[in-house]
Scaffold this motif. Structure first.
Motif, PDB file in Angstrom:
ATOM      1  N   ASP A   1       0.491  13.617  -0.220  1.00 21.47           N
ATOM      2  CA  ASP A   1      -0.680  13.792   0.637  1.00 21.47           C
ATOM      3  C   ASP A   1      -1.206  12.478   1.215  1.00 21.47           C
ATOM      4  OD1 ASP A   1      -0.690  16.565   0.174  1.00 21.47           O
ATOM      5  OD2 ASP A   1      -1.776  16.272  -1.709  1.00 21.47           O
ATOM      6  N   PHE A   2      -0.491  11.385   0.994  1.00 19.02           N
ATOM      7  CA  PHE A   2      -0.907  10.088   1.528  1.00 19.02           C
ATOM      8  C   PHE A   2      -0.930  10.166   3.046  1.00 19.02           C
ATOM      9  CE2 PHE A   2       0.220   5.589   2.693  1.00 19.02           C
ATOM     10  CZ  PHE A   2      -0.972   5.021   2.291  1.00 19.02           C
ATOM     11  N   SER A   3      -2.071   9.904   3.627  1.00 21.15           N
ATOM     12  CA  SER A   3      -2.246  10.096   5.073  1.00 21.15           C
ATOM     13  C   SER A   3      -2.458   8.773   5.801  1.00 21.15           C
ATOM     14  CB  SER A   3      -3.454  10.995   5.320  1.00 21.15           C
ATOM     15  OG  SER A   3      -4.643  10.317   4.936  1.00 21.15           O
ATOM     16  N   ALA A   4      -2.400   8.864   7.125  1.00 16.98           N
ATOM     17  CA  ALA A   4      -2.660   7.694   7.963  1.00 16.98           C
ATOM     18  C   ALA A   4      -4.079   7.201   7.751  1.00 16.98           C
ATOM     19  CB  ALA A   4      -2.419   8.040   9.426  1.00 16.98           C
ATOM     20  N   THR A   5      -4.999   8.115   7.530  1.00 16.82           N
ATOM     21  CA  THR A   5      -6.397   7.731   7.289  1.00 16.82           C
ATOM     22  C   THR A   5      -6.521   6.931   5.997  1.00 16.82           C
ATOM     23  OG1 THR A   5      -7.157   9.706   8.461  1.00 16.82           O
ATOM     24  CG2 THR A   5      -8.734   8.631   6.995  1.00 16.82           C
ATOM     25  N   GLN A   6      -5.866   7.404   4.943  1.00 16.45           N
ATOM     26  CA  GLN A   6      -5.895   6.671   3.672  1.00 16.45           C
ATOM     27  C   GLN A   6      -5.223   5.308   3.820  1.00 16.45           C
ATOM     28  OE1 GLN A   6      -3.987   9.917   1.562  1.00 16.45           O
ATOM     29  NE2 GLN A   6      -5.663   9.902   0.084  1.00 16.45           N
ATOM     30  N   PHE A   7      -4.119   5.271   4.534  1.00 14.92           N
ATOM     31  CA  PHE A   7      -3.396   4.016   4.763  1.00 14.92           C
ATOM     32  C   PHE A   7      -4.314   3.021   5.481  1.00 14.92           C
ATOM     33  CE2 PHE A   7       0.776   2.207   6.780  1.00 14.92           C
ATOM     34  CZ  PHE A   7       0.677   1.066   6.017  1.00 14.92           C
ATOM     35  N   ALA A   8      -4.974   3.483   6.516  1.00 12.99           N
ATOM     36  CA  ALA A   8      -5.872   2.617   7.280  1.00 12.99           C
ATOM     37  C   ALA A   8      -7.015   2.110   6.406  1.00 12.99           C
ATOM     38  CB  ALA A   8      -6.414   3.369   8.486  1.00 12.99           C
ATOM     39  N   GLU A   9      -7.577   3.004   5.591  1.00 10.17           N
ATOM     40  CA  GLU A   9      -8.667   2.589   4.702  1.00 10.17           C
ATOM     41  C   GLU A   9      -8.198   1.519   3.721  1.00 10.17           C
ATOM     42  OE1 GLU A   9     -10.171   6.130   2.836  1.00 10.17           O
ATOM     43  OE2 GLU A   9     -11.033   6.869   4.711  1.00 10.17           O
ATOM     44  N   GLU A  10      -7.015   1.706   3.159  1.00  9.59           N
ATOM     45  CA  GLU A  10      -6.464   0.723   2.212  1.00  9.59           C
ATOM     46  C   GLU A  10      -6.199  -0.620   2.895  1.00  9.59           C
ATOM     47  OE1 GLU A  10      -5.580   0.862  -1.144  1.00  9.59           O
ATOM     48  OE2 GLU A  10      -6.564   2.813  -1.320  1.00  9.59           O
TER      49      GLU A  10
ATOM     50  N   CYS B   1      -8.022  -1.736   5.299  1.00  7.16           N
ATOM     51  CA  CYS B   1      -9.332  -2.182   5.800  1.00  7.16           C
ATOM     52  C   CYS B   1      -9.366  -2.282   7.326  1.00  7.16           C
ATOM     53  CB  CYS B   1      -9.733  -3.514   5.171  1.00  7.16           C
ATOM     54  SG  CYS B   1      -9.899  -3.426   3.389  1.00  7.16           S
ATOM     55  N   MET B   2      -8.849  -1.240   7.962  1.00  5.42           N
ATOM     56  CA  MET B   2      -8.904  -1.180   9.424  1.00  5.42           C
ATOM     57  C   MET B   2      -8.995   0.278   9.859  1.00  5.42           C
ATOM     58  SD  MET B   2      -4.935  -2.184  10.471  1.00  5.42           S
ATOM     59  CE  MET B   2      -5.009  -3.825   9.835  1.00  5.42           C
ATOM     60  N   SER B   3      -9.319   0.470  11.107  1.00  3.95           N
ATOM     61  CA  SER B   3      -9.411   1.832  11.620  1.00  3.95           C
ATOM     62  C   SER B   3      -8.002   2.402  11.814  1.00  3.95           C
ATOM     63  CB  SER B   3     -10.159   1.850  12.957  1.00  3.95           C
ATOM     64  OG  SER B   3      -9.359   1.267  13.969  1.00  3.95           O
ATOM     65  N   ARG B   4      -7.918   3.735  11.883  1.00  8.17           N
ATOM     66  CA  ARG B   4      -6.618   4.372  12.124  1.00  8.17           C
ATOM     67  C   ARG B   4      -6.036   3.910  13.450  1.00  8.17           C
ATOM     68  NH1 ARG B   4      -7.154  10.107  12.710  1.00  8.17           N
ATOM     69  NH2 ARG B   4      -4.942  10.034  13.166  1.00  8.17           N
ATOM     70  N   VAL B   5      -6.891   3.799  14.466  1.00  5.78           N
ATOM     71  CA  VAL B   5      -6.433   3.391  15.800  1.00  5.78           C
ATOM     72  C   VAL B   5      -5.873   1.974  15.750  1.00  5.78           C
ATOM     73  CG1 VAL B   5      -7.181   2.893  18.162  1.00  5.78           C
ATOM     74  CG2 VAL B   5      -8.008   4.942  17.001  1.00  5.78           C
ATOM     75  N   HIS B   6      -6.557   1.088  15.068  1.00  3.46           N
ATOM     76  CA  HIS B   6      -6.107  -0.299  14.972  1.00  3.46           C
ATOM     77  C   HIS B   6      -4.773  -0.379  14.197  1.00  3.46           C
ATOM     78  CE1 HIS B   6      -6.720  -4.603  15.282  1.00  3.46           C
ATOM     79  NE2 HIS B   6      -6.426  -4.730  13.995  1.00  3.46           N
ATOM     80  N   LEU B   7      -4.688   0.351  13.099  1.00  3.09           N
ATOM     81  CA  LEU B   7      -3.439   0.376  12.328  1.00  3.09           C
ATOM     82  C   LEU B   7      -2.297   0.928  13.169  1.00  3.09           C
ATOM     83  CD1 LEU B   7      -1.892   0.008   9.639  1.00  3.09           C
ATOM     84  CD2 LEU B   7      -2.650   2.315   9.012  1.00  3.09           C
TER      85      LEU B   7
ATOM     86  N   VAL C   1       0.832  -1.187   0.000  1.00  2.00           N
ATOM     87  CA  VAL C   1       0.000   0.000   0.000  1.00  2.00           C
ATOM     88  C   VAL C   1       0.877   1.252   0.000  1.00  2.00           C
ATOM     89  CG1 VAL C   1      -1.667   1.341   1.341  1.00  2.00           C
ATOM     90  CG2 VAL C   1      -1.967  -1.111   1.107  1.00  2.00           C
ATOM     91  N   ILE C   2       1.918   1.225   0.807  1.00  2.00           N
ATOM     92  CA  ILE C   2       2.814   2.390   0.860  1.00  2.00           C
ATOM     93  C   ILE C   2       3.496   2.582  -0.490  1.00  2.00           C
ATOM     94  CG2 ILE C   2       4.883   3.374   1.916  1.00  2.00           C
ATOM     95  CD1 ILE C   2       4.071   1.898   4.502  1.00  2.00           C
ATOM     96  N   GLN C   3       3.975   1.504  -1.064  1.00  2.00           N
ATOM     97  CA  GLN C   3       4.666   1.621  -2.345  1.00  2.00           C
ATOM     98  C   GLN C   3       3.731   2.108  -3.449  1.00  2.00           C
ATOM     99  OE1 GLN C   3       6.658  -2.119  -2.909  1.00  2.00           O
ATOM    100  NE2 GLN C   3       8.441  -1.422  -1.776  1.00  2.00           N
ATOM    101  N   GLU C   4       2.483   1.726  -3.410  1.00  3.00           N
ATOM    102  CA  GLU C   4       1.515   2.190  -4.401  1.00  3.00           C
ATOM    103  C   GLU C   4       1.260   3.686  -4.286  1.00  3.00           C
ATOM    104  OE1 GLU C   4      -1.995  -0.161  -3.895  1.00  3.00           O
ATOM    105  OE2 GLU C   4      -1.007  -1.993  -4.567  1.00  3.00           O
ATOM    106  N   ASN C   5       1.438   4.228  -3.093  1.00  2.00           N
ATOM    107  CA  ASN C   5       1.172   5.642  -2.836  1.00  2.00           C
ATOM    108  C   ASN C   5       2.440   6.425  -2.551  1.00  2.00           C
ATOM    109  OD1 ASN C   5      -1.910   5.980  -2.671  1.00  2.00           O
ATOM    110  ND2 ASN C   5      -1.496   4.083  -1.570  1.00  2.00           N
TER     111      ASN C   5
END
Length: 101
Positions: free
Chosen positions: A10-19, A21-27, A1-5
């Motif tokens: 502007d790649f954010s923790a929220t986008q990372f978590a969405e990609e 499939c988990m919440s930001r807190v869980h990630l 996911v990181i390499q794709e973005n």
């Protein structure tokens, strides 16, 4: 996911978590447990390591490497690079050239 973005500054923790499939807190909890880094810290380390490879291979200038891995400010990139590796990108590049000879 990181390499794709990677080149998306502007790649954010929220986008990372969405990609992932988990919440930001869980990630955050998972990454902290595995790497002892925050989400943004982990993404930055991945970007810096790839930039180091690009610089080491002399495939790109320092500025090009910074933009390629998602840094929008080359000065900030240099500061982060020095914090991570203990040398400026230009010193890293020179060090690699000397070692290769």
């Amino acid at each position: 996911v990181i390499q794709e973005n990677l080149n998306n500054a502007d790649f954010s923790a929220t986008q990372f978590a969405e990609e992932m499939c988990m919440s930001r807190v869980h990630l955050y909890r998972k990454l902290k447990a595995l790497t002892n880094e925050s989400v943004s810290g982990f993404v930055k380390i991945v970007r810096l390591k790839l930039a180091a490879d690009l610089i080491k291979g002399k495939r790109m200038s320092i500025k090009e490497a910074a933009y390629t891995v998602g840094f929008s400010d080359p000065k900030y990139f240099s500061k982060c690079f020095k914090q991570q590796f203990g040398v400026r990108p230009s010193e890293f590049s020179d060090e690699v050239v000397e070692e290769d000879l």
